[in-house]
Motif scaffolding. Structure first.
Motif, PDB file in Angstrom:
ATOM      1  N   GLY A  76       0.794  -1.224   0.000  1.00 50.31           N
ATOM      2  CA  GLY A  76       0.000   0.000   0.000  1.00 50.31           C
ATOM      3  C   GLY A  76       0.823   1.268   0.000  1.00 50.31           C
ATOM      4  N   PRO A  78       2.644   4.508  -1.250  1.00 50.89           N
ATOM      5  CA  PRO A  78       2.313   5.382  -2.397  1.00 50.89           C
ATOM      6  C   PRO A  78       3.310   5.281  -3.544  1.00 50.89           C
ATOM      7  N   LEU A  81       2.668   1.715  -6.394  1.00 53.80           N
ATOM      8  CA  LEU A  81       1.701   1.661  -7.490  1.00 53.80           C
ATOM      9  C   LEU A  81       2.203   2.389  -8.741  1.00 53.80           C
ATOM     10  N   ARG A 173      -3.023  -3.069  -5.529  1.00 55.80           N
ATOM     11  CA  ARG A 173      -4.277  -2.775  -6.218  1.00 55.80           C
ATOM     12  C   ARG A 173      -4.322  -1.319  -6.676  1.00 55.80           C
ATOM     13  N   LYS A 174      -5.071  -1.116  -7.769  1.00 60.73           N
ATOM     14  CA  LYS A 174      -5.404   0.248  -8.175  1.00 60.73           C
ATOM     15  C   LYS A 174      -6.493   0.790  -7.251  1.00 60.73           C
ATOM     16  N   SER A 175      -6.852   2.007  -7.508  1.00 65.65           N
ATOM     17  CA  SER A 175      -7.870   2.625  -6.653  1.00 65.65           C
ATOM     18  C   SER A 175      -9.202   1.921  -6.729  1.00 65.65           C
ATOM     19  N   LYS A 176      -9.479   1.277  -7.873  1.00 62.42           N
ATOM     20  CA  LYS A 176     -10.750   0.572  -8.033  1.00 62.42           C
ATOM     21  C   LYS A 176     -10.655  -0.877  -7.569  1.00 62.42           C
ATOM     22  N   GLY A 177      -9.554  -1.250  -6.987  1.00 66.40           N
ATOM     23  CA  GLY A 177      -9.423  -2.600  -6.447  1.00 66.40           C
ATOM     24  C   GLY A 177      -8.814  -3.601  -7.406  1.00 66.40           C
TER      25      GLY A 177
END
Length: 778
Positions: A76, A78, A81, A173-177
Motif C-alpha cells: 500500500g 504510495p 503503485l 491494487r489500483k484505486s478501483k481494487g
C-alpha cells in the motif's frame, strides 16, 4: 547325631527358602519400580520437547507474521503503485528507495515488486550479481496466491540466491481494487537454523515431510517420511526445494508422542503444527533418559540383591582363598621357571635363595652349586675377580634400597663368554624396609656384537671421509653443523671446535645466504638431491673462496626429515680461470669488431655511393633479430655479418659499382659474384658465428630464385634470411647512382608482396612491426 544333622538341614532349608522369597519380592518390586521410572522419563522427554518446540514455534510464527504485515504495508506504499503503472525510471527509482527502507528495517533478505506477469520491476537487490530485476517468478505459488487477491505465504529455496527463505506476498491494487502486481518480502531462514543445532534431530518440515530447516546439515531437503512420486514431481517442477529428488529418512509419517527407530537408535518424536498450511516442527529425542531411569531402577534392585547375597559371597570367598593362594603360588613358580631372563632371589646379605632354570642352564651350573651360597662367589662369576668384587658392592648398595644396574660377562658351558645386562632390585615391605633382593639378567651378546660392528663401520666411514680431498658436512634443519671432515675445516680456515654447532649461513654474505636458503628449502620440500651449485664463502681470515657443492636430505628410519648432507669442492682457482677466459673473450670480441669495421670501411671506400649501406643493413638486421626473440649471441653475429655482407664488392671494378646508368647483363652477372667473393675472403677466418656462410647466402631467396647457389627454404640460414630482408628494404629506400631513393613504404610493400615467396615470413613480419608499430627509422 543324625537328628542334629536333620535339624540343621531343616534350618538350612528354611533359611534358603526365606532367602529365595526375599529375592523374589525384591525382583517383583524392582519390576514395578523400573516401569514407573521409565514412564516418568518418557513424560519428562515429552514435556521438554513440548517446551522447546513451543519456544521455536512462537519465535518462527512471530517472524512470519511480522514479515506478512510488512508485505501488506509495502503493497500500500504510495511509491509502489506508480512504478507498476507507468514503469518510468523515476517511479521505479522511488519504488527502489521504498524497498531499500523496508528491507533495512525488516533486516530481510530482499524486498521486491512484480507486475501482473510475474516479472520483477524493482528490487532491493538490484545492484547485486544475483539481482531479481527483469526475472520472472510467475511459477512461484506466492505470486499466484497474491495475484488472485489473497495474501501469500511460502517457504522455498531461492531460485537465484539458493538461500532458504519465507516469502510473504500481498496484492498491489489500483484505486478501483484491480490487482496489477504483487509486493514480496523474503526473510532468509538460514540464521534461524542455528537455533536447531543444539538438538540431535530438530526439523521444520512441510506438509509432505520435506525437511526445510535442520539442526543436522546433511538432513536438509530430504523427506522425513516417504513422498509419493506424483508429489515429488510436482515439487521438483515448482523448484520449491531445488532440483534434487527427496530421499526418505523414515519408513512412515510421524506423529506426536510416537517412538521410532532411526540409524540403529530409538527416538521419541514430538511434532507441533506451525501454520494453517500444515508446516510443522519435529523434534526427535533419544530414549536414553528412559533407558537411564530404568537402569537406575535395575541398579538399585541389583544392589539390594547384592546385599542379600553378600554373606554367601564372603563365605564362598573364604573357602576359595586358601585354594587361590595355592594356585597363585603355582603360577608364580611356573612364570619364574619359564622366564626367558635370568632371574633369582637372595637375602639382603647376598645368600642366593633360588634361581630359575634359565639362569642355571645359561652357564651349565647345578642348583646345589649356587643355592645357599654367597651370590658373588657363584660359578657364574669365577672367571673375573674384578666382577666378583663389583657384585659384592652391588649387593651392599641394593640392601640399602638402591637399584643397581650394569653390564657383566657370563661364561658359557663351552668356555665362551657372553654379555649380560645385569640388575639387582631391592624388594620393600609396607614400611619401606628391604626384605630381599631380586637379581635379573638379560642376554645382550648379540647387541654388543652389533654395537662393536657398528663402531668399526663408523670408524671406517670416518677414515674415508677424513681422507678425501673434498669437504663433507652434515647440518640440521636449522643449518647448524653437526658433522664435517677435516677438508671442511681446511676450506673454511676454522678448527673443528670452532666450526661445530655453528650455522653454515654465517660464512656467506646476504645474497649468497638467500641462494643457500632457496636450495635447501627446495631439497627439504621435494626430497630430491641437488647435484651441484656454486656459492661464495667467507673464510675465517676474511678472504673469499668459491665452492661447488651438492645437497641431499637426511631422514631417519621413520622418514622424518633430520637435516642435510653435502660434499663441497673448492673451485676458487677454476673461477679465476673462467673470469680470465671471459675477459680474454671480451677483448677478442672487441678486436674482432674492430677488424670487421675496418673491412666495412674498405668496402665503402671502393663504393662511395653506397656509403653507410652496410651499417644501416647491420642495424636493421639486428633490430629484426631482436624483435624475433633470437638470443644476444646470435643477434650479435647477425650484426657482424651485416656490417661486411657486401665485402665481396672489393673484387668488382669501381666504375661498375658507381655507374650512373643501368648495368648491362654482363656487368650485372659480375656484380652477382660479390657474395661468392666475400665468402672466399672470409671462409678461412674462425669467427664465433657462420659469417662466411651468411655473406654467401644473403642474396638467396625462399623459392630458389636467388644466387649464387639457388638455395630454397630451410636450406638458407636464418641469419642470411634476416639480412636479405634488411638489405632489400635499405636498398629500395635509399639513393642509388642510377635512381633516386624510392622511400620506406615502397620498400615495405616489396617485402610484404613477396613474403613467403622470396623472403622469410617471420623476418618480414618483424620488420613491418618495427617500422609501422614501433617507429623504426634509418
Amino acid at each position: 547325631m543324625a537328628t542334629a544333622n536333620k535339624k540343621k538341614k531343616i534350618f538350612m532349608n528354611r533359611w534358603l527358602t526365606l532367602y529365595l522369597v526375599l529375592l523374589l519380592i525384591v525382583v517383583v518390586a524392582g519390576w514395578f519400580v523400573t516401569g514407573y521410572l521409565g514412564d516418568k522419563a518418557r513424560q519428562e522427554i515429552l514435556d521438554y520437547n513440548e517446551s522447546e518446540i513451543s519456544l521455536h514455534a512462537s519465535h518462527l510464527k512471530g517472524e512470519f507474521e511480522k514479515t506478512v504485515r510488512a508485505a501488506r504495508l509495502l503493497s500500500g506504499s504510495p511509491s509502489i503503485l506508480p512504478a507498476l503503472v507507468s514503469g518510468k525510471e523515476q517511479d521505479i527509482e522511488n519504488a527502489n528507495s521504498v524497498l531499500d527502507r523496508y528491507n533495512f528495517s525488516m533486516n530481510s533478505s530482499v524486498s521486491y515488486i512484480m507486475n501482473s506477469n510475474g516479472k520483477t520491476v524493482a528490487s532491493s537487490n538490484r545492484n547485486d550479481f544475483d539481482s531479481f530485476v527483469g526475472k520472472s517468478y510467475q511459477f512461484r505459488p506466492y505470486f499466484m496466491q497474491a495475484i488472485k487477491g489473497a495474501s501469500g505465504r511460502y517457504f522455498a529455496l531461492g531460485a537465484t540466491s539458493l538461500k532458504r527463505g519465507f516469502y510473504a506476498s500481498y496484492p498491489v491494487r489500483k484505486s478501483k481494487g484491480e490487482v496489477i502486481g504483487v509486493a514480496v518480502i523474503k526473510q532468509d531462514l538460514d540464521a534461524d537454523e542455528s537455533h536447531l543445532a543444539k538438538y540431535p534431530y530438530c526439523f521444520v518440515v512441510d506438509p509432505n515431510g520435506i525437511i526445510f530447516l535442520s539442526g543436522v546439515n546433511e538432513m536438509k531437503f530430504k523427506s522425513l517420511w516417504p513422498v509419493s512420486r506424483e508429489t515429488q514431481l510436482a515439487l521438483l517442477k515448482s523448484k520449491q526445494f531445488g532440483d534434487k529428488e527427496f530421499t526418505a529418512v523414515l519408513p512412515h509419517e510421524v506423529e506426536n508422542g510416537m517412538e521410532i527407530e532411526f540409524e540403529g537408535r530409538d527416538y521419541l518424536v514430538s511434532r507441533k503444527v506451525l501454520n494453517p498450511e500444515g508446516w510443522s516442527i519435529v523434534l526427535m529425542t533419544t530414549t536414553d533418559r528412559i533407558i537411564l531411569y530404568k537402569l537406575t531402577g535395575i541398579v538399585i534392585i541389583v544392589l539390594i540383591c547384592s546385599l542379600i547375597v553378600v554373606l554367601l559371597i564372603i563365605n564362598y570367598n573364604t573357602t576359595r582363598s586358601a585354594e587361590k593362594i595355592r594356585e597363585n603360588e603355582q603360577k608364580f613358580r611356573a612364570i619364574f621357571e619359564q622366564a626367558y631372563q635370568l632371574v633369582g632371589m637372595m637375602t639382603i646379605d647376598g645368600i642366593l635363595l633360588s634361581a630359575n632354570k634359565a639362569a642355571l642352564m645359561f652357564s651349565g651350573v647345578r642348583e646345589e652349586d649356587v643355592i645357599g651360597k654367597l651370590f658373588w662367589k657363584a660359578p657364574w662369576w669365577s672367571h673375573s675377580r674384578d666382577l666378583q668384587e663389583k657384585l659384592r658392592l652391588a649387593v651392599k648398595k641394593a640392601s640399602e634400597g638402591e637399584f643397581v644396574r650394569f653390564d657383566a660377562t657370563h661364561p658359557e658351558p663351552d668356555g665362551g663368554i657372553r654379555h649380560v645386562d645385569f640388575s639387582l632390585r631391592p624388594v620393600l615391605d609396607d614400611a619401606g624396609k628391604v626384605i630381599f633382593l631380586v637379581p635379573e639378567g638379560r642376554d645382550i651378546t648379540e647387541r654388543k656384537r652389533a654395537e662393536e660392528a657398528l663402531i668399526e663401520s663408523e670408524n671406517k666411514y670416518r677414515n674415508i671421509l677424513e681422507n678425501i680431498e673434498d669437504g663433507y658436512y652434515e647440518v640440521d634443519t636449522a643449518g647448524n653443523f653437526t658433522f664435517f671432515n677435516y677438508s671442511t675445516c681446511r676450506m673454511l680456515g676454522y678448527s673443528a671446535d670452532e666450526l661445530m654447532d655453528k650455522n653454515n649461513r654465517e660464512y656467506v654474505d646476504d645474497e649468497n645466504a638467500k641462494k643457500i636458503f632457496k636450495v635447501y628449502n627446495e631439497v627439504y620440500r621435494t626430497g630430491i638431491p641437488i647435484k651441484a651449485f656454486d656459492w661464495e664463502l667467507i673464510r675465517k681470515d676474511g678472504s673469499k673462496c668459491f665452492v661447488e657443492t651438492g645437497v641431499s636430505l637426511i631422514t631417519d628410519s621413520n622418514n622424518v626429515k633430520k637435516g642435510f648432507s653435502g660434499i663441497a669442492r673448492d673451485v676458487t682457482e677454476r673461477k679465476k680461470s673462467e673470469a680470465e677466459l671471459d675477459n680474454s673473450f671480451k677483448r677478442l670480441r672487441v678486436a674482432l669488431g674492430g677488424t670487421i669495421q675496418a673491412l666495412a670501411v674498405a668496402v665503402e671506400t671502393r663504393d662511395p655511393y653506397t656509403a653507410g649501406h652496410q651499417k644501416r643493413v647491420a642495424d636493421l638486421s639486428r633490430a629484426i633479430a631482436t624483435e624475433m626473440g633470437l638470443d644476444f649471441n646470435r643477434t650479435d653475429g647477425i650484426r657482424m655479418a651485416g656490417v661486411i655482407h657486401d665485402l665481396g664488392k672489393m673484387a668488382i671494378p669501381a666504375e661498375i659499382l658507381s655507374k650512373p646508368s643501368r648495368l648491362s647483363e654482363i656487368e650485372y652477372k659480375l656484380i652477382k659474384t660479390h657474395s661468392r667473393a666475400g665468402y672466399d675472403i672470409l671462409k678461412d677466418i674462425e669467427f664465433p658465428w657462420p659469417i662466411a656462410q651468411i655473406v654467401l647466402q644473403h642474396h638467396e631467396r625462399l623459392n630458389g630464385s636467388g644466387y649464387p647457389a639457388g638455395l630454397k627454404g630451410e636450406e638458407i640460414l636464418m641469419e642470411a634470411r634476416i639480412i636479405a630482408v634488411a638489405d632489400v628494404v635499405e636498398a629500395i629506400a635509399s639513393y642509388r647512382p642510377y635512381r633516386p631513393a624510392l622511400g620506406t613504404e615502397i620498400a615495405l610493400g616489396e617485402i610484404s608482396q613477396n613474403k613467403g615467396i622470396f623472403y622469410d615470413p617471420a623476418a618480414v613480419d618483424a620488420c613491418l612491426r618495427l617500422f609501422r608499430e614501433k617507429g623504426y627509422k634509418f
